[in-house]
Structure formats: structure tokens, C-alpha cells
Design a protein around this motif. Structure first.
Motif, PDB file in Angstrom:
ATOM      1  N   LYS A  23       0.832  -1.189   0.000  1.00 48.18           N
ATOM      2  CA  LYS A  23       0.000   0.000   0.000  1.00 48.18           C
ATOM      3  C   LYS A  23       0.878   1.256   0.000  1.00 48.18           C
ATOM      4  O   LYS A  23       0.616   2.218  -0.704  1.00 48.18           O
ATOM      5  CB  LYS A  23      -0.914   0.006   1.221  1.00 48.18           C
ATOM      6  CG  LYS A  23      -2.228   0.725   0.969  1.00 48.18           C
ATOM      7  CD  LYS A  23      -3.221   0.393   2.028  1.00 48.18           C
ATOM      8  CE  LYS A  23      -3.339   1.559   2.979  1.00 48.18           C
ATOM      9  NZ  LYS A  23      -4.429   1.389   3.949  1.00 48.18           N
ATOM     10  N   ARG A  24       1.929   1.189   0.795  1.00 46.62           N
ATOM     11  CA  ARG A  24       2.864   2.305   0.838  1.00 46.62           C
ATOM     12  C   ARG A  24       3.545   2.457  -0.527  1.00 46.62           C
ATOM     13  O   ARG A  24       3.724   3.536  -1.046  1.00 46.62           O
ATOM     14  CB  ARG A  24       3.917   2.053   1.920  1.00 46.62           C
ATOM     15  CG  ARG A  24       4.294   3.314   2.659  1.00 46.62           C
ATOM     16  CD  ARG A  24       5.113   2.986   3.869  1.00 46.62           C
ATOM     17  NE  ARG A  24       5.215   1.536   3.970  1.00 46.62           N
ATOM     18  CZ  ARG A  24       5.818   0.865   4.946  1.00 46.62           C
ATOM     19  NH1 ARG A  24       6.351   1.457   5.907  1.00 46.62           N
ATOM     20  NH2 ARG A  24       5.887  -0.431   4.979  1.00 46.62           N
ATOM     21  N   GLY A  39       0.832   3.444  -3.255  1.00 43.64           N
ATOM     22  CA  GLY A  39      -0.021   4.551  -2.846  1.00 43.64           C
ATOM     23  C   GLY A  39      -0.912   5.161  -3.910  1.00 43.64           C
ATOM     24  O   GLY A  39      -2.097   4.862  -3.967  1.00 43.64           O
ATOM     25  N   ASN A  40      -0.354   6.009  -4.776  1.00 40.05           N
ATOM     26  CA  ASN A  40      -1.181   6.724  -5.749  1.00 40.05           C
ATOM     27  C   ASN A  40      -0.992   6.201  -7.169  1.00 40.05           C
ATOM     28  O   ASN A  40      -1.294   6.881  -8.138  1.00 40.05           O
ATOM     29  CB  ASN A  40      -0.858   8.212  -5.709  1.00 40.05           C
ATOM     30  CG  ASN A  40      -1.151   8.807  -4.355  1.00 40.05           C
ATOM     31  OD1 ASN A  40      -2.219   8.551  -3.795  1.00 40.05           O
ATOM     32  ND2 ASN A  40      -0.219   9.551  -3.799  1.00 40.05           N
TER      33      ASN A  40
END
Ligand SMILES: [Zn+2]
Length: 119
Positions: A16-17, A20-21
Motif C-alpha cells: 500500500k505504501r 499509494g497513488n
């Protein structure tokens, strides 16, 4: 030693880190683990993954796990080498004293969908 749930949560947090985007979709995550200390059920891991990794970036991704033999480290020449049941001595200097190194499970690599835009 950790269980499937703890492993999946850890992988999820890292990915997820990492993603992220990011646009696009994760296809799969490859994980290595030490077969002498851990044993994981691939089906269970992927079941948990579907429950935990619900963001669009993880849609239809899966986790692939690879069991690996632990490494030994020679006490004389300090070289690392792969251990198996037949290893009795260091392959470099033939010293018979070595310690076993246990690595925690770790993410080796991951693949994105080919359609994904480069970051
Ligand atoms: Zn050696």
C-alpha cells in the motif's frame, strides 16, 4: 515464525505504501520464506489477501509464495551458502562449522499489469 494473517497484513502494508497513488493494477506479489522456520498455505494466504487488499489497485491480484532453503554462514571464512540436508561443510573452505541463518519472509518482487502507466 508468523502465520498467514500476519504475513498478509505485512505485505499489504508494504504494498500500500509502495503503490499509494499508482494508477493501474497490481498483478502479483512474490514472497520468499525460509522453509525451515515457516510454512504457509498458499490458498489461505490468497483468501486473506482478497479480504484485506480491497483497494482498486489490488483488484484481481494474488500472492505467490516460494519456499527456500535457509543459508549457512561459515564460521571460518564467513561465506554464505545454501543449506540442504546434505550440507555438512562449507563449500568454500570445507570447514565443518557453520551457523544457520534464518531469514524472515520477505517480498522479493511484484508485477503490475502491463497496461499500467509507468510511474
Ligand atoms: Zn568456509
Amino acid at each position: 515464525m508468523i502465520d498467514e494473517q500476519a504475513l498478509v497484513k505485512r505485505v499489504y502494508e508494504v504494498m500500500k505504501r509502495q503503490l499509494g497513488n499508482t494508477q493501474g493494477h497490481l498483478r502479483k506479489v512474490l514472497i520468499h520464506y525460509d522453509s525451515s522456520t515457516d510454512s504457509f498455505d498458499s490458498a489461505k494466504i490468497n483468501e486473506l489477501w482478497q479480504e484485506i487488499a480491497i483497494e482498486p489497485v489490488f483488484e484481481s491480484s494474488h500472492i505467490e509464495i516460494h519456499a527456500e532453503s535457509p543459508n549457512g554462514r561459515c564460521l571460518l571464512c564467513n561465506q554464505d551458502f545454501e543449506l540442504d540436508s546434505t550440507t555438512l561443510r562449507c563449500p568454500h573452505c570445507h570447514c565443518e562449522q557453520f551457523k544457520v541463518i534464518h531469514d524472515p519472509p520477505m517480498i522479493e518482487t511484484y508485477e503490475m499489469d502491463e497496461a499500467a502507466e509507468p510511474i
